[in-house]
Design an enzyme around this catalytic site. Structure first.
Site, PDB file in Angstrom:
ATOM      1  N   HIS A 202     -26.885 -71.222 115.557  1.00 58.47           N
ATOM      2  CA  HIS A 202     -26.247 -69.919 115.784  1.00 58.47           C
ATOM      3  C   HIS A 202     -24.915 -70.133 116.497  1.00 58.47           C
ATOM      4  O   HIS A 202     -24.746 -71.099 117.254  1.00 58.47           O
ATOM      5  CB  HIS A 202     -27.151 -69.009 116.613  1.00 58.47           C
ATOM      6  CG  HIS A 202     -26.654 -67.587 116.663  1.00 58.47           C
ATOM      7  ND1 HIS A 202     -26.629 -66.771 115.556  1.00 58.47           N
ATOM      8  CD2 HIS A 202     -26.130 -66.843 117.684  1.00 58.47           C
ATOM      9  CE1 HIS A 202     -26.134 -65.593 115.884  1.00 58.47           C
ATOM     10  NE2 HIS A 202     -25.815 -65.608 117.165  1.00 58.47           N
TER      11      HIS A 202
ATOM     12  N   HIS B  71     -20.940 -61.565 118.055  1.00 57.80           N
ATOM     13  CA  HIS B  71     -21.663 -62.379 117.076  1.00 57.80           C
ATOM     14  C   HIS B  71     -22.411 -61.487 116.089  1.00 57.80           C
ATOM     15  O   HIS B  71     -22.582 -60.281 116.307  1.00 57.80           O
ATOM     16  CB  HIS B  71     -22.636 -63.335 117.780  1.00 57.80           C
ATOM     17  CG  HIS B  71     -23.829 -62.652 118.393  1.00 57.80           C
ATOM     18  ND1 HIS B  71     -25.074 -63.221 118.418  1.00 57.80           N
ATOM     19  CD2 HIS B  71     -23.965 -61.445 119.024  1.00 57.80           C
ATOM     20  CE1 HIS B  71     -25.929 -62.409 119.028  1.00 57.80           C
ATOM     21  NE2 HIS B  71     -25.293 -61.341 119.415  1.00 57.80           N
TER      22      HIS B  71
ATOM     23  N   CYS C  68     -23.609 -65.367 111.007  1.00 52.37           N
ATOM     24  CA  CYS C  68     -22.930 -65.749 112.256  1.00 52.37           C
ATOM     25  C   CYS C  68     -21.697 -66.614 112.036  1.00 52.37           C
ATOM     26  O   CYS C  68     -20.626 -66.347 112.580  1.00 52.37           O
ATOM     27  CB  CYS C  68     -23.914 -66.429 113.211  1.00 52.37           C
ATOM     28  SG  CYS C  68     -24.558 -68.023 112.659  1.00 52.37           S
TER      29      CYS C  68
END
Length: 346
Positions: free
Chosen positions: A308, A320, A260
């Site tokens: 994240h 993402h 990510c």
């Protein structure tokens, strides 16, 4: 209370899987489908395992970034140590030459030198040269002393950097083991599911994300928001969206795969800004903006531990790299719990 609930969930999962897997019973074949409640518990456990893997990935990336920086610093210090030693050798030779010259010309007392020269002016000229030589020698000795002190400091810094490098390497290896452990546990749990059950699980996940996104939009959080991307932000968005379909791989930052924060850091590098490598460092060190003021290119940080991160692309959406087993994709910006928003080019 949480421990009792977790224990109860685990027991329910084990019992359900044991009963369904028990051999020799007529009603066990075909296997009855697991209930929605059990599948929800399985989904929650899988999500938790991948969240732990994501947190360990952040620790791995940070340790790797620090190790790279420390290695570069050690190389730089090693060069400075070599140059410092060469300079000390040159200075020692110069000091030795000055000492020998003074011995040859200045070893006798001034009265004897004047009597032997027979020329007062010649004596004065010689005395001046001797003083200049003495001052030069003193300067060389001072420079030698400073260079030796610098060399000691470089050596001390290099030793400290080696110790920090070893610490980073150990943290990196520990994080690597933790990542593999959590991913293996998640994959093992997923492997107990039938093909149809895995499809149901995916549908349940998508439905949960849709509900979260709908509730987020219905809250009016983006009402009136019309922020436009900067030139750098537009370039970052273009880079990130061009990676759609590429697989998530922990620790990866392209070009064939990403995690990510690898995706967001590389995207902003394409946008002309170097930003921290990990989601936690991006959250910690980049300027924060209100969710209502988001514009394309801003980074949305998720979960309380900032484990994240995704990039806002406008219209309530973000791009993402979700987790192992998934590809870079577009998703609702509010489909996961938002911790906050940061802006690399503020």
């Amino acid at each position: 209370m949480n421990r009792r609930r977790s224990a109860a969930t685990a027991i329910a999962l084990v019992c359900a899987l044991t009963v369904l897997a028990a051999p020799g019973q007529a009603y066990a074949d075909p296997k009855p489908p697991r209930s929605e409640q059990i599948l929800q518990a399985v989904r929650g456990e899988i999500d938790a395992l991948y969240r732990k893997a994501a947190a360990a990935t952040d620790a791995y990336n940070l340790a790797e970034e620090r190790a790279d920086k420390q290695s570069s610093e050690i190389v730089k210090l090693a060069r400075e140590i070599v140059e410092g030693q060469k300079r000390i050798d040159r200075l020692k030779k110069q000091v030795g030459a000055e000492a020998r010259a003074q011995y040859r010309t200045g070893g006798l007392p001034p009265e004897a030198q004047m009597m032997l020269s027979g020329d007062p002016q010649h004596f004065l000229d010689g005395a001046g040269r001797i003083r200049e030589g003495q001052q030069a020698a003193a300067g060389l000795l001072g420079e030698l002393s400073r260079t030796q002190a610098d060399l000691e400091a470089y050596t001390k810094d290099a030793t400290a950097q080696w110790q920090r490098l070893e610490s980073s390497r150990k943290k990196k290896e520990a994080a690597k083991k933790e990542i593999k452990k959590q991913i293996a546990a998640a994959e093992k749990l997923e492997s107990t599911l039938e093909k149809e059950e895995r499809a149901r699980l995916l549908t349940m996940e998508q439905e949960a994300q849709f509900r979260a996104q709908t509730a987020w939009l219905d809250s009016g959080v983006l009402r009136g928001a019309a922020g436009k991307a900067t030139k750098g932000g537009a370039a970052a968005v273009a880079y990130a969206t061009a990676q759609i379909g590429k697989p998530y791989v922990w620790g990866a930052e392209g070009p064939g795969s990403f995690d990510c924060s690898g995706l967001t850091s590389q995207a902003w590098l394409a946008g002309g800004r170097a930003i921290p490598r990990t989601s936690q460092e991006q959250w910690k060190r980049l300027p924060r903006v209100d969710v209502r003021d988001m514009r394309p290119g801003d980074l949305i940080v998720y979960f309380d531990d900032a484990s994240h991160i995704g990039m806002y692309v406008g219209d309530g959406a973000m791009v993402h790299a979700p987790r192992p087993g998934r590809n870079v994709t577009i998703a609702g910006a509010g489909s996961m719990p938002i911790l906050g928003v940061v802006r690399p080019d503020k």
